[in-house]
Design an enzyme around this catalytic site. Structure first.
Site, PDB file in Angstrom:
ATOM      1  N   GLN A   1     -26.359 -11.387  40.331  1.00  0.00           N
ATOM      2  CA  GLN A   1     -26.383 -12.280  39.170  1.00  0.00           C
ATOM      3  C   GLN A   1     -27.550 -11.942  38.234  1.00  0.00           C
ATOM      4  OE1 GLN A   1     -27.123 -16.565  39.626  1.00  0.00           O
ATOM      5  NE2 GLN A   1     -25.105 -16.902  38.754  1.00  0.00           N
TER       6      GLN A   1
ATOM      7  N   THR B   1     -41.010  -3.336   6.839  1.00  0.00           N
ATOM      8  CA  THR B   1     -41.215  -3.705   8.255  1.00  0.00           C
ATOM      9  C   THR B   1     -40.668  -5.111   8.492  1.00  0.00           C
ATOM     10  OG1 THR B   1     -43.345  -4.749   7.822  1.00  0.00           O
ATOM     11  CG2 THR B   1     -43.383  -2.380   8.331  1.00  0.00           C
TER      12      THR B   1
ATOM     13  N   GLU C   1     -37.456   0.629   5.496  1.00  0.00           N
ATOM     14  CA  GLU C   1     -36.876  -0.268   4.476  1.00  0.00           C
ATOM     15  C   GLU C   1     -37.548  -1.650   4.536  1.00  0.00           C
ATOM     16  OE1 GLU C   1     -32.842   0.082   3.465  1.00  0.00           O
ATOM     17  OE2 GLU C   1     -32.703   2.142   4.173  1.00  0.00           O
TER      18      GLU C   1
ATOM     19  N   GLY D   1     -35.092   3.800  37.358  1.00  0.00           N
ATOM     20  CA  GLY D   1     -35.819   5.046  37.077  1.00  0.00           C
ATOM     21  C   GLY D   1     -34.985   6.037  36.291  1.00  0.00           C
TER      22      GLY D   1
HETATM   23  C1  LIG Z   1     -38.969   7.709   9.990  1.00  0.00           C
HETATM   24  C2  LIG Z   1     -39.305   7.037   8.701  1.00  0.00           C
HETATM   25  C3  LIG Z   1     -38.468   7.212   7.603  1.00  0.00           C
HETATM   26  C4  LIG Z   1     -38.778   6.617   6.378  1.00  0.00           C
HETATM   27  N1  LIG Z   1     -37.988   6.851   5.289  1.00  0.00           N
HETATM   28  C5  LIG Z   1     -38.400   6.416   4.058  1.00  0.00           C
HETATM   29  C6  LIG Z   1     -37.692   6.793   2.884  1.00  0.00           C
HETATM   30  O1  LIG Z   1     -36.662   7.485   2.930  1.00  0.00           O
HETATM   31  N2  LIG Z   1     -38.186   6.399   1.682  1.00  0.00           N
HETATM   32  C7  LIG Z   1     -39.309   5.642   1.567  1.00  0.00           C
HETATM   33  O2  LIG Z   1     -39.704   5.334   0.448  1.00  0.00           O
HETATM   34  N3  LIG Z   1     -39.999   5.262   2.673  1.00  0.00           N
HETATM   35  C8  LIG Z   1     -39.569   5.627   3.909  1.00  0.00           C
HETATM   36  N4  LIG Z   1     -40.271   5.266   5.032  1.00  0.00           N
HETATM   37  C9  LIG Z   1     -41.475   4.451   4.884  1.00  0.00           C
HETATM   38  C10 LIG Z   1     -41.345   3.045   5.441  1.00  0.00           C
HETATM   39  O3  LIG Z   1     -40.532   2.265   4.617  1.00  0.00           O
HETATM   40  C11 LIG Z   1     -42.787   2.504   5.600  1.00  0.00           C
HETATM   41  O4  LIG Z   1     -43.358   3.190   6.702  1.00  0.00           O
HETATM   42  C12 LIG Z   1     -42.823   1.012   5.815  1.00  0.00           C
HETATM   43  O5  LIG Z   1     -42.426   0.339   4.653  1.00  0.00           O
HETATM   44  C13 LIG Z   1     -44.218   0.524   6.210  1.00  0.00           C
HETATM   45  O6  LIG Z   1     -45.232   1.080   5.421  1.00  0.00           O
HETATM   46  P1  LIG Z   1     -46.494   1.731   6.174  1.00  0.00           P
HETATM   47  O7  LIG Z   1     -45.981   2.686   7.175  1.00  0.00           O
HETATM   48  O8  LIG Z   1     -47.433   2.230   5.150  1.00  0.00           O
HETATM   49  O9  LIG Z   1     -47.170   0.508   6.962  1.00  0.00           O
HETATM   50  P2  LIG Z   1     -48.206  -0.550   6.365  1.00  0.00           P
HETATM   51  O10 LIG Z   1     -47.699  -1.136   5.112  1.00  0.00           O
HETATM   52  O11 LIG Z   1     -49.577   0.053   6.359  1.00  0.00           O
HETATM   53  O12 LIG Z   1     -48.157  -1.681   7.489  1.00  0.00           O
HETATM   54  C14 LIG Z   1     -48.918  -1.622   8.694  1.00  0.00           C
HETATM   55  C15 LIG Z   1     -48.683  -2.930   9.454  1.00  0.00           C
HETATM   56  O13 LIG Z   1     -49.147  -4.042   8.667  1.00  0.00           O
HETATM   57  C16 LIG Z   1     -48.105  -4.993   8.492  1.00  0.00           C
HETATM   58  N5  LIG Z   1     -48.221  -5.623   7.181  1.00  0.00           N
HETATM   59  C17 LIG Z   1     -48.416  -5.039   5.962  1.00  0.00           C
HETATM   60  N6  LIG Z   1     -48.444  -5.965   4.996  1.00  0.00           N
HETATM   61  C18 LIG Z   1     -48.257  -7.166   5.599  1.00  0.00           C
HETATM   62  C19 LIG Z   1     -48.171  -8.516   5.139  1.00  0.00           C
HETATM   63  N7  LIG Z   1     -48.242  -8.824   3.848  1.00  0.00           N
HETATM   64  N8  LIG Z   1     -48.003  -9.486   6.056  1.00  0.00           N
HETATM   65  C20 LIG Z   1     -47.908  -9.201   7.378  1.00  0.00           C
HETATM   66  N9  LIG Z   1     -47.972  -7.941   7.870  1.00  0.00           N
HETATM   67  C21 LIG Z   1     -48.148  -6.952   6.990  1.00  0.00           C
HETATM   68  C22 LIG Z   1     -46.832  -4.163   8.609  1.00  0.00           C
HETATM   69  O14 LIG Z   1     -45.732  -4.975   8.936  1.00  0.00           O
HETATM   70  C23 LIG Z   1     -47.206  -3.189   9.711  1.00  0.00           C
HETATM   71  O15 LIG Z   1     -47.034  -3.825  10.953  1.00  0.00           O
HETATM   72  C24 LIG Z   1     -39.952   5.808   6.275  1.00  0.00           C
HETATM   73  C25 LIG Z   1     -40.761   5.611   7.395  1.00  0.00           C
HETATM   74  C26 LIG Z   1     -40.469   6.224   8.573  1.00  0.00           C
HETATM   75  C27 LIG Z   1     -41.404   6.010   9.745  1.00  0.00           C
END
Ligand SMILES: Cc1cc2nc3c(=O)[nH]c(=O)nc-3n(C[C@H](O)[C@H](O)[C@H](O)COP(=O)(O)OP(=O)(O)OC[C@H]3O[C@@H](n4cnc5c(N)ncnc54)[C@H](O)[C@@H]3O)c2cc1C
Length: 381
Positions: free
Chosen positions: A280, A367, A365, A342
């Site tokens: 279960q 976080t 797109e 595992g």
């Molecule tokens: C594999 C991959 C593909 C991607 N493809 C694209 C793409 O095609 N085009 C494009 O433009 N981007 C793309 N991105 C970028 C992606 O959209 C960003 O990584 C994402 O928006 C977060 O930005 P950052 O990595 O700078 O994190 P940060 O903005 O530095 O955030 C760091 C942390 O702080 C938190 N945080 C930030 N601001 C706040 C707030 N106001 N309140 C609470 N928490 C907050 C975030 O949630 C996160 O946990 C891609 C990223 C990856 C990893």
């Protein structure tokens, strides 16, 4: 003309995709992950089968599929391979700014090549110093006569160096407050001064190419501006509102793939003289996984139907669908590993890849913290 969600044509598309996923995509998934190279054969397959053309109208050579059908196709492919599903997500992400703000001439110039799958699209918003705070971008576009000159760098861009149609967001007015000075441009991949920089090594979706796009005195004609100067941020956000359900559909497919695998495994793996599914403790895990997957599916399909009905107020639902489904996918893929014990931790089985692939859905797109910002802002307005 577009394809109605309930039509025979939509059902035929889904049947075709289901069959392709089982026979052509699933057998390649582990190898794509292992090699970490862009799978050109999968791109070719999606192009030949008209899958990359689903978001485009028939007049451009696409099939004008409904949003719901596009989401279901992404889900279906992601059950087998999240990297391959992402190709359709980004074909839509990189072309929606043109769909939403482009002129008929711009659509005529770019959509046929994208619809046929000859060209890939990319969406360039993120920079090293500007992720969640997209308005803090420093890439500039300076108008000189009938041209714009772009300087700056985008990073973490999906399809960087592979896409011909790159939508780049850049500041045309460095003095304008907040996000008002941002404009959107199409930069073709072969423009002088436009090049690929560093390529990232990633945890998941390893076949997708993520990298830097560098612009050094990159000259583009003024006709490559989308909408008007200063419209860029609005275009960027309207695009993400529309495409976040696609990220949710990707997460949904990954989770369903992991659940299906865990169900089968639990029926055949024997411990203490009986299949582990007879405990279960395992049954309740499977039931919770199914509940999460099914609830997510309803959220994703609901927002797809809202978009198809012409609703303008789907931003909150879009954020909820992406937030809930990507969190669910992390839980479900982690539980699938647990059910395999595992073996689940080993590369030999697909569920550890599925967990690595699911993680990105909580990040790109916007976080999931930013999804909460979007939801709360809409609730409190
Ligand atoms: C594999 C991959 C593909 C991607 N493809 C694209 C793409 O095609 N085009 C494009 O433009 N981007 C793309 N991105 C970028 C992606 O959209 C960003 O990584 C994402 O928006 C977060 O930005 P950052 O990595 O700078 O994190 P940060 O903005 O530095 O955030 C760091 C942390 O702080 C938190 N945080 C930030 N601001 C706040 C707030 N106001 N309140 C609470 N928490 C907050 C975030 O949630 C996160 O946990 C891609 C990223 C990856 C990893």
């Amino acid at each position: 003309m577009s394809i109605d969600t309930n039509s025979d044509e939509a059902r035929m598309i889904l049947d075709m995709v289901r069959d392709l996923a089982r026979t052509r995509i699933q057998p390649r998934a582990a190898e794509i992950d292992e090699k970490g190279e862009f799978p050109w054969d999968m791109k070719q397959l999606l192009a030949e089968q008209g899958i990359l053309g689903l978001p485009f109208a028939e007049e451009y050579g696409g099939s004008g599929a409904s949003e719901l059908t596009i989401l279901q196709v992404i889900e279906e492919i992601a059950k087998s391979c999240a990297t391959t599903a992402l190709m359709l997500c980004v074909q839509q992400l990189g072309s929606l700014p043109i769909e939403l703000a482009g002129t008929p001439e711009q659509k005529k110039r770019y959509f046929p090549g994208l619809a046929s799958g000859e060209w890939l699209a990319a969406y360039g918003l993120t920079e090293p110093g500007s992720g969640s705070d997209a308005g803090a971008m420093t890439t500039r576009a300076e108008k000189r006569g009938n041209e714009y000159v772009l300087n700056g760098m985008k990073h973490f861009i999906t399809n960087a160096g592979l896409a011909h149609v790159n939508v780049i967001f850049a500041k045309t007015d460095m003095e304008a407050p907040g996000t008002r000075g941002v404009s959107a441009f199409v930069v073709e991949g072969d423009r002088p001064g436009f090049r690929l920089g560093h390529i990232e090594h990633k945890m998941g979706i390893r076949g997708s190419q993520t990298g830097e796009l560098i612009m050094e005195d990159c000259v583009i004609p003024a006709e490559n501006l989308l909408g008007r100067e200063g419209d860029g941020f609005k275009i960027a956000m309207a695009t993400l509102d529309r495409t976040r359900p696609g990220v949710g559909a990707q997460a949904l497919g990954i989770a369903q793939g992991a659940l299906d695998f865990a169900v089968q495994y639990s029926k055949t793996r024997k411990q203490f003289g009986k299949p582990i599914a007879e405990n279960q403790g395992i049954q309740f895990m499977l039931a919770d996984m199914e509940a999460g997957v099914e609830a997510s599916r309803q959220l994703i399909y609901n927002v797809g139907r809202m978009i198809d009905s012409g609703s303008k107020n789907f931003g909150r639902q879009s954020a909820i669908a992406k937030l809930f489904t990507s969190d669910m996918a992390i839980q479900v893929t982690s539980d699938a590993i647990q059910i395999l014990g595992g073996y689940g931790y080993m590369r030999e089985f697909p569920v550890e890849r599925m967990m690595r692939d699911a993680k990105i859905c909580q990040i790109y797109e916007g976080t999931n913290q930013i999804q909460r910002v979007v939801i709360a802002r809409d609730l409190l307005k």
